[in-house]
Design a protein around this motif. Structure first.
Motif, short mmCIF file in Angstrom:
data_model
loop_
_atom_site.label_atom_id
_atom_site.label_comp_id
_atom_site.label_asym_id
_atom_site.label_seq_id
_atom_site.Cartn_x
_atom_site.Cartn_y
_atom_site.Cartn_z
N PRO A 191 1.07 -1.21 -0.07
CA PRO A 191 0.08 0.15 -0.08
C PRO A 191 0.74 1.26 -0.12
O PRO A 191 2.04 1.31 0.29
N THR A 192 0.39 2.37 -0.35
CA THR A 192 1.10 3.80 -0.69
C THR A 192 1.87 3.97 0.52
O THR A 192 3.25 4.35 0.24
N ALA A 193 1.24 3.97 1.71
CA ALA A 193 2.23 4.56 2.94
C ALA A 193 3.61 3.35 3.11
O ALA A 193 4.64 4.19 3.40
N GLU A 194 3.24 2.23 2.82
CA GLU A 194 4.51 1.27 3.02
C GLU A 194 5.49 1.28 1.88
O GLU A 194 6.66 1.52 1.89
N LEU A 195 4.65 1.56 0.66
CA LEU A 195 5.82 1.85 -0.55
C LEU A 195 6.60 3.10 -0.13
O LEU A 195 7.86 3.08 -0.61
N LYS A 196 6.02 4.04 -0.05
CA LYS A 196 7.00 5.33 0.32
C LYS A 196 7.80 5.10 1.41
O LYS A 196 9.08 5.43 1.35
N LYS A 197 7.65 4.40 2.50
CA LYS A 197 8.50 4.10 3.60
C LYS A 197 9.92 3.37 3.10
O LYS A 197 10.76 3.60 3.31
N SER A 198 9.44 2.32 2.06
CA SER A 198 10.33 1.43 1.54
C SER A 198 11.29 2.43 0.71
O SER A 198 12.46 2.29 0.60
N LEU A 199 10.69 3.08 -0.15
CA LEU A 199 11.60 4.09 -1.27
C LEU A 199 12.49 4.94 -0.31
O LEU A 199 13.68 5.03 -0.60
N LEU A 200 11.82 5.26 0.83
CA LEU A 200 12.75 6.21 1.61
C LEU A 200 14.00 5.57 2.12
O LEU A 200 14.98 6.16 2.76
N SER A 201 14.05 4.25 2.20
CA SER A 201 15.20 3.55 2.76
C SER A 201 16.44 3.56 1.63
O SER A 201 17.29 3.44 2.06
N LEU A 202 16.18 4.18 0.47
CA LEU A 202 17.16 4.20 -0.33
C LEU A 202 17.87 5.66 -0.26
O LEU A 202 17.17 6.67 -0.09
N LYS A 203 19.12 5.64 -0.17
CA LYS A 203 19.78 7.00 -0.04
C LYS A 203 19.82 7.85 -1.17
O LYS A 203 20.33 7.41 -2.15
N GLY A 204 19.31 8.85 -0.88
CA GLY A 204 19.23 9.86 -2.09
C GLY A 204 17.86 10.16 -2.34
O GLY A 204 17.25 10.82 -2.94
N VAL A 205 16.88 9.17 -1.77
CA VAL A 205 15.40 9.41 -1.67
C VAL A 205 14.88 9.96 -0.46
O VAL A 205 14.84 9.41 0.59
N GLY A 206 14.16 11.16 -0.68
CA GLY A 206 13.59 11.75 0.53
C GLY A 206 12.30 11.63 0.28
O GLY A 206 11.59 11.21 -0.86
N PRO A 207 11.35 12.29 0.95
CA PRO A 207 9.87 12.39 1.06
C PRO A 207 9.17 12.87 -0.10
O PRO A 207 8.29 12.32 -0.83
N LYS A 208 9.74 14.08 -0.82
CA LYS A 208 9.28 14.74 -2.11
C LYS A 208 9.69 13.65 -3.24
O LYS A 208 8.86 13.48 -4.15
N VAL A 209 10.90 13.26 -3.37
CA VAL A 209 11.38 12.04 -4.24
C VAL A 209 10.37 10.87 -4.04
O VAL A 209 9.92 10.25 -5.28
N ALA A 210 10.29 10.43 -3.11
CA ALA A 210 9.34 9.15 -2.78
C ALA A 210 8.00 9.51 -3.34
O ALA A 210 7.27 8.81 -3.96
#
Length: 277
Positions: A191-210
């Motif tokens: 789901p979107t919230a978890e997807l975003k959280k997962s993307l945020l674990s990548l270095k260089g990805v913050g809230p806006k990019v996620a």
DNA sequence: GTCCAGGTTTAGC
DNA sequence: GCTAAACATGGA
């Protein structure tokens, strides 16, 4: 050559390309050449229609989200009874949220951070020319967007030389993550919230990019990216007072729900077209 | 020359 | 938990 012909009222190729979702397109003939992943199409307006010429109509029909009815989003924007949103929706009613390649969206928006759109385009073009597979579309020779595997072969200095600035190491990190276990296809099930959280674990990805990757790569309309332009809209047109961008995102998603993403595009396109007028 | 861009990370409280 | 500086580059 295959051809898609679609009414222009809710499919304006110029608005769709210039609302900042993608960075690989350029004027050509009476319209534009648009590049996505390893594919290319020629798009232009003709009479009351928008025409797409390409080698893979199924791909581009989905890419431009032509199965969806966007008239209802414009009506929904009117129903919000917010003058600025209604105005923005009518100006941008031809905007469509693209179904972009997930990898391309991820790398593109990592590069986009703290950067001007013309420069982002230049970097992505150099990246594709240097590492992408060579392709032919009609008379046009072009390069595909590089795969993560290809990107992972190069080091930080290589990207610095291409002009990526401090984002050089992010490309190295993320391309390695994607070739060593991190699966964009797997997180697509979240789901979107978890997807975003997962993307945020990548270095260089913050809230806006996620949020951008979630919206443009995963087609999650319950995403509302907040950048400097949307920040301005929030303060100047919505009378907002929060400064924490995460709170601004939450404000809009709470208000607009599963229409957040498209409304965000209307507002972004509106604000930028005023400044660039 | 200064400002700014579809921000994120890191350091220091 | 929060805030503030550092980060590369080039167009306006």
């Amino acid at each position: 050559m295959e051809k898609i012909i679609y009414p222009s009222e809710f499919f304006d190729i110029k608005a769709t390309l210039e609302c900042g979702q993608l960075f690989r397109f350029r004027p050509h003939g009476r319209g534009y050449l648009v590049f996505s992943k390893d594919k290319c199409c020629y798009a232009y307006a003709e009479g009351e229609n928008t025409v797409i010429e390409c080698d893979d109509a199924e791909y581009f029909y989905n890419y431009f989200d032509l199965n969806k009815d966007y008239a209802e989003y414009v009506s929904a924007a009117d129903a919000e009874d917010t003058a600025i949103l209604s105005k923005a929706a009518h100006l941008g009613k031809g905007v469509r949220i693209l179904n972009q390649d997930k990898e391309e969206a991820l790398f593109s928006f990592i590069i986009s951070q703290n950067n001007h759109i013309p420069r982002i385009k230049g970097i992505i073009e150099r990246l594709s020319d240097a590492l992408g597979e060579k392709k032919i579309f009609g008379e046009t020779e072009y390069f595909a967007f590089p795969t993560a595997a290809r990107l992972a072969e190069k080091d930080k200095d290589f990207y610095a030389a291409l002009g990526l600035g401090y984002r050089d190491e992010y490309i190295v990190n993320v391309s390695n993550a994607l070739t060593h276990g991190y699966s964009l296809e797997a997180v697509a099930a979240l789901p979107t919230a978890e997807l975003k959280k997962s993307l945020l674990s990548l270095k260089g990805v913050g809230p806006k990019v996620a949020d951008c990757v979630s919206l443009f790569g995963f087609h999650r309309f319950d995403s509302f990216p907040v950048d400097t332009w949307i920040d301005k809209v929030y303060r100047e047109n919505f009378g907002g007072e929060e400064t924490d961008r995460k709170k601004i995102t939450a404000y809009f998603v709470n208000r607009f729900g599963d229409k957040s993403g498209i409304f965000q595009q209307y507002l972004f396109y509106y604000k930028r077209s005023l400044e660039n007028a």
